[in-house]
Design a protein around this motif. Structure first.
Motif, PDB file in Angstrom:
ATOM      1  N   ARG A 212       0.832  -1.208   0.000  1.00  0.00           N
ATOM      2  CA  ARG A 212       0.000   0.000   0.000  1.00  0.00           C
ATOM      3  C   ARG A 212       0.873   1.268   0.000  1.00  0.00           C
ATOM      4  O   ARG A 212       0.855   2.088   0.911  1.00  0.00           O
ATOM      5  CB  ARG A 212      -0.949   0.003   1.201  1.00  0.00           C
ATOM      6  CG  ARG A 212      -1.900  -1.191   1.229  1.00  0.00           C
ATOM      7  CD  ARG A 212      -2.826  -1.132   2.420  1.00  0.00           C
ATOM      8  NE  ARG A 212      -3.671   0.065   2.368  1.00  0.00           N
ATOM      9  CZ  ARG A 212      -4.797   0.194   1.656  1.00  0.00           C
ATOM     10  NH1 ARG A 212      -5.199  -0.832   0.903  1.00  0.00           N
ATOM     11  NH2 ARG A 212      -5.497   1.306   1.679  1.00  0.00           N
ATOM     12  N   ALA A 213       1.659   1.382  -1.083  1.00  0.00           N
ATOM     13  CA  ALA A 213       2.583   2.513  -1.204  1.00  0.00           C
ATOM     14  C   ALA A 213       1.821   3.829  -1.306  1.00  0.00           C
ATOM     15  O   ALA A 213       0.727   3.901  -1.870  1.00  0.00           O
ATOM     16  CB  ALA A 213       3.467   2.325  -2.432  1.00  0.00           C
ATOM     17  N   HIS A 214       2.414   4.884  -0.752  1.00  0.00           N
ATOM     18  CA  HIS A 214       1.839   6.232  -0.878  1.00  0.00           C
ATOM     19  C   HIS A 214       2.933   7.183  -1.341  1.00  0.00           C
ATOM     20  O   HIS A 214       4.100   6.775  -1.557  1.00  0.00           O
ATOM     21  CB  HIS A 214       1.222   6.691   0.448  1.00  0.00           C
ATOM     22  CG  HIS A 214       2.089   6.461   1.641  1.00  0.00           C
ATOM     23  ND1 HIS A 214       3.244   7.182   1.891  1.00  0.00           N
ATOM     24  CD2 HIS A 214       1.977   5.561   2.664  1.00  0.00           C
ATOM     25  CE1 HIS A 214       3.797   6.756   3.014  1.00  0.00           C
ATOM     26  NE2 HIS A 214       3.055   5.769   3.503  1.00  0.00           N
ATOM     27  N   ALA A 215       2.607   8.443  -1.492  1.00  0.00           N
ATOM     28  CA  ALA A 215       3.516   9.421  -2.094  1.00  0.00           C
ATOM     29  C   ALA A 215       4.849   9.496  -1.352  1.00  0.00           C
ATOM     30  O   ALA A 215       5.907   9.682  -1.971  1.00  0.00           O
ATOM     31  CB  ALA A 215       2.852  10.794  -2.132  1.00  0.00           C
ATOM     32  N   ASN A 216       4.843   9.343  -0.035  1.00  0.00           N
ATOM     33  CA  ASN A 216       6.081   9.421   0.739  1.00  0.00           C
ATOM     34  C   ASN A 216       7.043   8.267   0.449  1.00  0.00           C
ATOM     35  O   ASN A 216       8.214   8.332   0.821  1.00  0.00           O
ATOM     36  CB  ASN A 216       5.773   9.448   2.238  1.00  0.00           C
ATOM     37  CG  ASN A 216       5.113  10.746   2.668  1.00  0.00           C
ATOM     38  OD1 ASN A 216       5.248  11.769   1.987  1.00  0.00           O
ATOM     39  ND2 ASN A 216       4.382  10.705   3.781  1.00  0.00           N
ATOM     40  N   ASP A 217       6.538   7.218  -0.201  1.00  0.00           N
ATOM     41  CA  ASP A 217       7.394   6.079  -0.542  1.00  0.00           C
ATOM     42  C   ASP A 217       8.130   6.290  -1.858  1.00  0.00           C
ATOM     43  O   ASP A 217       8.932   5.447  -2.266  1.00  0.00           O
ATOM     44  CB  ASP A 217       6.554   4.796  -0.634  1.00  0.00           C
ATOM     45  CG  ASP A 217       5.982   4.391   0.718  1.00  0.00           C
ATOM     46  OD1 ASP A 217       6.715   4.485   1.718  1.00  0.00           O
ATOM     47  OD2 ASP A 217       4.797   3.993   0.760  1.00  0.00           O
ATOM     48  N   SER A 218       7.858   7.396  -2.524  1.00  0.00           N
ATOM     49  CA  SER A 218       8.596   7.709  -3.750  1.00  0.00           C
ATOM     50  C   SER A 218      10.059   7.986  -3.405  1.00  0.00           C
ATOM     51  O   SER A 218      10.398   8.371  -2.282  1.00  0.00           O
ATOM     52  CB  SER A 218       7.998   8.938  -4.439  1.00  0.00           C
ATOM     53  OG  SER A 218       6.681   8.680  -4.873  1.00  0.00           O
TER      54      SER A 218
END
Length: 280
Positions: A212-218
């Motif tokens: 469940r990746a989100h923007a902070n995982d970029s």
């Protein structure tokens, strides 16, 4: 009767003389022990002759000599015939080379600290007999590299999983550890939930899963094994507003993203021109 006894005595004396005469051809009591054939030094052939190591990982070449006596063992670099060690003394300015030997042992080991690819080649273990005898050992120093099985840039839809697999190439031994970095931070033991790292010594792989990746995982993800060059990929987690840019291991990811951006820019310019025309 007396003649028969005398003949037997003479025959026995002749036999004893012949026996010792023949024996002296094998064992010469006037020749020093260390020069007699049965006491000559020889190499034990059970030792490993080919050694592979990675850059920076200490290498050991093991030479076993039987019946050494008072002879000396030297290590010679074959390509330039440079004497590296004699006995336990180092005869080169390159202090990375060292001879290891324990009293009473038949083993003479050449230790090479921090080996580089230029150290690859043949090394000879030489014994100072007359003529000299030697045994060749081959050392291969390779560059171990990590490789992430993905394109240099990945585009992931927000809420999807980031799944990266890293393999370690050209390493004779499994790495003692493989660390994953997100930017400059190790994420193997990250406090963020949903991160899983599974490392297998055989076949030398490590898998990183971020659910469940989100923007902070970029950002930049790096696989860094011990004694190996690292590998990196850039991951972009998008919020879903540009579905055409979502790529999962497709080589066209970066191109598609640029195309979408140009399309949006063109549309904005056209819209601006239309609005100016209406205003006029």
């Amino acid at each position: 009767m007396r003649r028969s006894v005398a003949a037997l005595v003479l025959l026995w004396i002749s036999f004893i003389h012949l026996h010792f005469t023949q024996g002296s051809a094998i064992i010469d009591h006037h020749t020093p022990y260390w020069e007699q054939p049965f006491s000559q030094p020889y190499f034990e052939n059970s030792t490993k002759r080919d050694t592979t190591t990675t850059v920076g990982q200490t290498a050991y070449l093991h030479c076993r000599v039987r019946n050494l006596g008072d002879r000396a063992v030297s290590w010679i670099r074959k390509r330039d015939l440079h004497i590296l060690t004699v006995g336990i003394l180092t005869y080169t300015n390159d202090q990375r080379f060292q001879s290891l030997h324990s009293d009473g042992s038949d083993e003479w080991t050449l230790k090479i600290s921090s080996p580089q690819t230029r150290d690859s080649g043949v090394y000879e273990c030489q014994v100072s007999t007359e003529p000299k005898i030697s045994s060749a050992f081959r050392l291969s120093v390779v560059v171990s590299k990590a490789k992430i099985l993905a394109n240099p840039e990945l585009y992931i839809k927000s809420g999807s999983d980031i799944n990266l697999t890293c393999i370690v190439l050209q390493t004779p031994e499994p790495p003692s550890f493989i660390y994953w970095y997100h930017g400059n931070h190790v994420i193997n033991y990250s406090q963020r939930g949903g991160i899983s790292v599974v490392t297998e010594k055989q076949p030398r792989t490590s898998r990183l899963l971020i659910s469940r990746a989100h923007a902070n995982d970029s950002g930049n993800y790096t696989c860094s094994p011990s004694s190996s060059d690292s590998a990196s990929v850039m991951v972009h987690v998008l919020n879903g507003e540009h579905p055409a840019a979502m790529q999962h291991g497709n080589s066209g990811g970066a191109t598609t993203a640029v195309a979408v951006s140009l399309s949006l820019l063109t549309s904005s310019l056209l819209t601006g021109q239309l609005l100016r025309g209406v205003t006029r």
